[in-house]
Motif scaffolding. Structure first.
Motif, short mmCIF file in Angstrom:
data_model
loop_
_atom_site.label_atom_id
_atom_site.label_comp_id
_atom_site.label_asym_id
_atom_site.label_seq_id
_atom_site.Cartn_x
_atom_site.Cartn_y
_atom_site.Cartn_z
N CYS A 136 45.78 128.25 18.78
CA CYS A 136 44.94 127.75 17.54
C CYS A 136 45.47 129.26 16.89
O CYS A 136 45.06 128.94 15.28
N ARG A 137 45.39 130.42 16.91
CA ARG A 137 45.59 131.04 16.09
C ARG A 137 47.08 130.52 15.11
O ARG A 137 47.34 130.69 14.13
N GLU A 138 48.33 131.20 16.23
CA GLU A 138 49.06 130.68 15.61
C GLU A 138 50.00 129.33 15.28
O GLU A 138 51.02 129.29 14.41
N ALA A 139 50.05 128.73 16.53
CA ALA A 139 50.20 126.96 16.23
C ALA A 139 50.64 126.74 14.23
O ALA A 139 50.86 125.91 13.59
N PRO A 140 48.85 126.68 13.97
CA PRO A 140 48.69 126.13 11.77
C PRO A 140 49.70 126.56 11.43
O PRO A 140 50.53 126.20 10.06
N GLY A 141 50.28 127.89 11.33
CA GLY A 141 51.27 128.19 10.53
C GLY A 141 52.55 127.65 10.83
O GLY A 141 53.54 127.99 9.77
N LEU A 142 53.01 127.04 11.82
CA LEU A 142 54.20 126.98 12.32
C LEU A 142 54.00 125.30 11.98
O LEU A 142 55.88 124.12 12.47
N LEU A 143 53.38 124.55 11.48
CA LEU A 143 53.37 123.35 10.96
C LEU A 143 53.50 122.93 9.50
O LEU A 143 53.12 123.14 8.86
N ARG A 144 54.24 121.92 9.40
CA ARG A 144 53.88 121.22 7.76
C ARG A 144 53.81 120.49 7.07
O ARG A 144 52.83 120.16 8.13
#
Length: 218
Positions: A136-144
């Motif tokens: 939840c913390r890290e995945a948003p930063g890897l989404l286009r």
């Protein structure tokens, strides 16, 4: 879904099938960049690759990495498979879709994960959220922009918290799939502890699996 699942590697089960169904609903264009984090034997990575996606798969277990590589080769599908802890091998990259079937089973041994062995594929601390919270913390930063995270977990490990954390990160998030299944061997072995913790009611003899879908607005 796959040809080979060696000992110590998580075999595709009901949660894999539920997440595969959610994957089939996503309108992915050919060539979409897909990340399968915690790939296990590679079942979901191969499903995405069959749709023409460019797939990267990651697992912390070397046994899983080798199994996924062999399964991709047997299937004749081009999947980039990397060894590492969650998103570490893909830092600096972005994706149109992230698939996650992380460890999510509450375990009586507190806030620690097993350092090795098969239990590392399901045990996730006292509340089952040690890995889910990291995603939840890290995945948003890897989404286009317009990218989607599909995550499967147990209702025992707080899907409402998952939805809330992802919304707090700016994503549109909701539970999109549910399935009730019989308690498996791991949960049956912890049934008394789960009831004492209030995670499983006295009358409930099934586990609910859910898929959380989260989308980064364009």
């Amino acid at each position: 879904m796959t040809a080979l699942v060696p000992p110590g590697v998580y075999a595709p089960q009901e949660d894999t099938e539920l997440l595969a169904g959610a994957l089939s609903d996503e309108p992915l264009p050919p060539g979409a960049e897909v990340l399968d984090v915690g790939t296990g034997s590679g079942a979901l990575a191969l499903e995405a690759a069959r749709r023409g996606s460019r797939v990267t798969a990651v697992d912390v277990s070397w046994s899983a990495v080798w199994a996924a590589r062999l399964n991709a080769r047997l299937a004749g599908l081009p999947v980039r498979i990397r060894h590492g802890n969650l998103f570490e091998p893909v830092r600096g990259e972005t994706f149109d879709l992230i698939l996650a079937n992380p460890p999510y089973v509450p375990a009586p041994d507190g806030h620690r994960r097993p350092p090795r062995g098969a239990a590392r594929a399901w045990d996730a601390g006292g509340d089952g959220r040690l890995v889910v919270d990291r995603i939840c913390r890290e995945a948003p930063g890897l989404l286009r922009p317009g990218g989607v995270l599909l995550l499967v977990q147990s209702a025992l490990s707080g899907p409402d918290l998952t939805v809330g954390q992802l919304r707090g990160a700016g994503l549109k998030a909701a539970v999109t799939r549910r399935r009730r299944i019989e308690l498996g061997p791991v949960l049956r072995g912890r049934e008394r502890w789960l009831r004492e913790r209030g995670l499983l009611s006295a009358s409930d003899d099934k586990e609910e699996l859910v898929v959380v879908r989260a989308e980064l607005p364009v």
